[in-house]
Design a protein around this motif. Structure first.
Motif, PDB file in Angstrom:
ATOM      1  N   LEU A  78      38.771  30.689  38.943  1.00 28.21           N
ATOM      2  CA  LEU A  78      39.755  31.128  37.951  1.00 28.21           C
ATOM      3  C   LEU A  78      39.581  30.419  36.615  1.00 28.21           C
ATOM      4  O   LEU A  78      40.032  30.902  35.582  1.00 28.21           O
ATOM      5  N   LYS A  79      38.918  29.257  36.665  1.00 31.03           N
ATOM      6  CA  LYS A  79      38.655  28.544  35.407  1.00 31.03           C
ATOM      7  C   LYS A  79      37.343  29.005  34.792  1.00 31.03           C
ATOM      8  O   LYS A  79      36.887  28.449  33.787  1.00 31.03           O
ATOM      9  N   GLY A  80      36.695  29.982  35.424  1.00 31.63           N
ATOM     10  CA  GLY A  80      35.449  30.517  34.884  1.00 31.63           C
ATOM     11  C   GLY A  80      34.226  29.699  35.244  1.00 31.63           C
ATOM     12  O   GLY A  80      33.158  29.903  34.677  1.00 31.63           O
ATOM     13  N   SER A 110      37.010  30.904  30.867  1.00 32.29           N
ATOM     14  CA  SER A 110      37.900  31.881  31.505  1.00 32.29           C
ATOM     15  C   SER A 110      37.995  33.145  30.658  1.00 32.29           C
ATOM     16  O   SER A 110      37.979  34.252  31.181  1.00 32.29           O
ATOM     17  N   ALA A 111      38.098  32.950  29.333  1.00 34.97           N
ATOM     18  CA  ALA A 111      38.197  34.102  28.427  1.00 34.97           C
ATOM     19  C   ALA A 111      36.968  35.002  28.569  1.00 34.97           C
ATOM     20  O   ALA A 111      37.062  36.233  28.484  1.00 34.97           O
ATOM     21  N   GLU A 112      35.823  34.353  28.800  1.00 38.10           N
ATOM     22  CA  GLU A 112      34.568  35.090  28.923  1.00 38.10           C
ATOM     23  C   GLU A 112      34.518  35.864  30.245  1.00 38.10           C
ATOM     24  O   GLU A 112      34.040  36.991  30.305  1.00 38.10           O
ATOM     25  N   ALA A 113      35.048  35.221  31.298  1.00 35.54           N
ATOM     26  CA  ALA A 113      34.880  35.788  32.645  1.00 35.54           C
ATOM     27  C   ALA A 113      35.998  36.749  33.044  1.00 35.54           C
ATOM     28  O   ALA A 113      35.784  37.612  33.882  1.00 35.54           O
ATOM     29  N   TYR A 122      43.642  34.378  27.768  1.00 33.66           N
ATOM     30  CA  TYR A 122      42.781  33.224  27.516  1.00 33.66           C
ATOM     31  C   TYR A 122      42.272  33.220  26.067  1.00 33.66           C
ATOM     32  O   TYR A 122      42.055  32.158  25.483  1.00 33.66           O
ATOM     33  N   ILE A 123      42.076  34.420  25.514  1.00 28.59           N
ATOM     34  CA  ILE A 123      41.632  34.504  24.116  1.00 28.59           C
ATOM     35  C   ILE A 123      42.727  33.937  23.214  1.00 28.59           C
ATOM     36  O   ILE A 123      42.473  33.138  22.311  1.00 28.59           O
ATOM     37  N   HIS A 124      43.957  34.342  23.496  1.00 28.14           N
ATOM     38  CA  HIS A 124      45.076  33.860  22.681  1.00 28.14           C
ATOM     39  C   HIS A 124      45.244  32.346  22.829  1.00 28.14           C
ATOM     40  O   HIS A 124      45.428  31.630  21.840  1.00 28.14           O
TER      41      HIS A 124
END
Lengths: 66, 201
Positions: free
Chosen positions: B33-35, B153-156, B162-164
């Protein structure tokens, strides 16, 4: 994901196997939030607590005798 | 009493062994979940627990726990990667063998008269971000390391939260004099990819 209480319950069994009763009681106290209504859990916790109390009492008496 | 407790340990020995496997899968799920990359560890976990789906002693709570974690891991697997594809197939195989999460009960009711406004939605997002972020605070990592985790995470993940969150951390660091250029670049690239995705926002 697993809850911290669930993990603590199983950690209690591991320390119980090693006869580390203070650690077991600590884990069982952490697990209480989720398993307080579970009869098996309550029996395990109370037995551990009693055993620890008895052991502490015996240890105290032995120290007094020395 | 000591003998009684010993007997309990003996009777629960299989459960205790099994719980170690669950703890390991839990760690893998959290890292997923943390990528973070979990393929190798997940592969090893499957190898060690290959006979679990056939274990008739498996309790419903254990099935649900495993199924839930595998479901979460699967959402983070990049199926364009052959190794990840193989792991996703293995998760499907477990699913076919009965390791299935409980179907969520959805109660339908009339929509409330007052739909949450944009301010309430923003407040809800901040709460979710705080909840996500607080899980990592105990690790005493520097904020830059936490930002790196959030960007992974934002990537995965599909979820744009996550982006925000990454943007928020970057701005916070910038206001305190940190050089954030490389992070801004990474975020822009991720954001660009997500906005091209049909699931964006």
């Amino acid at each position: 994901m697993r809850t911290d209480a669930g993990k603590a319950y199983f950690s209690a069994f591991r320390t119980l196997k090693e006869k580390d009763y203070p650690a077991t009681l600590g884990f069982l106290k952490s697990a209480e939030i989720q398993f307080a209504d579970d009869l098996d859990f309550r029996i395990l916790k109370e037995t551990t607590r009693l055993l620890l109390a008895v052991k502490n009492e015996i240890s105290g008496l032995e120290n007094n005798l020395k | 009493m000591e003998s009684f407790l010993t007997q309990i340990v003996v009777s629960q020995s299989r459960q205790v062994e099994f719980s170690k496997g669950l703890d390991a899968l839990d760690e893998i799920t959290r890292d997923s979940l943390k990528g973070r990359r979990i393929n190798s560890r997940l592969g090893n976990w499957f190898a060690k627990n290959n006979n679990v789906p056939e274990d008739e002693r498996l309790r419903e709570s254990e099935i649900l726990a495993i199924a839930g974690m595998l479901g979460q891991i699967k959402t983070g697997l990049d199926v364009s990667d052959p190794e990840s594809r193989k792991l996703a197939d293995e998760i499907d195989r477990w699913h076919d063998k009965g390791i299935i999460p409980r179907r969520k009960l959805i109660l339908k009711m009339k929509p409330s008269e007052e739909e949450p406004g944009i301010s309430e939605k923003f407040a809800e997002l901040l709460n979710k971000e705080a909840e996500y972020f607080s899980k990592d605070l105990d690790n005493k990592k520097h904020l830059l390391s936490l930002l790196d985790d959030v960007l992974k995470s934002a990537e995965a993940k599909e979820d744009t939260i996550y982006i925000h969150l990454a943007g928020s951390i970057i701005y916070f660091l910038k206001m305190r004099g940190y050089k954030v250029g490389p992070f801004v670049k990474r975020l822009k690239e991720i954001e660009g990819n997500k906005l091209e995705s049909p699931h964006a926002y």
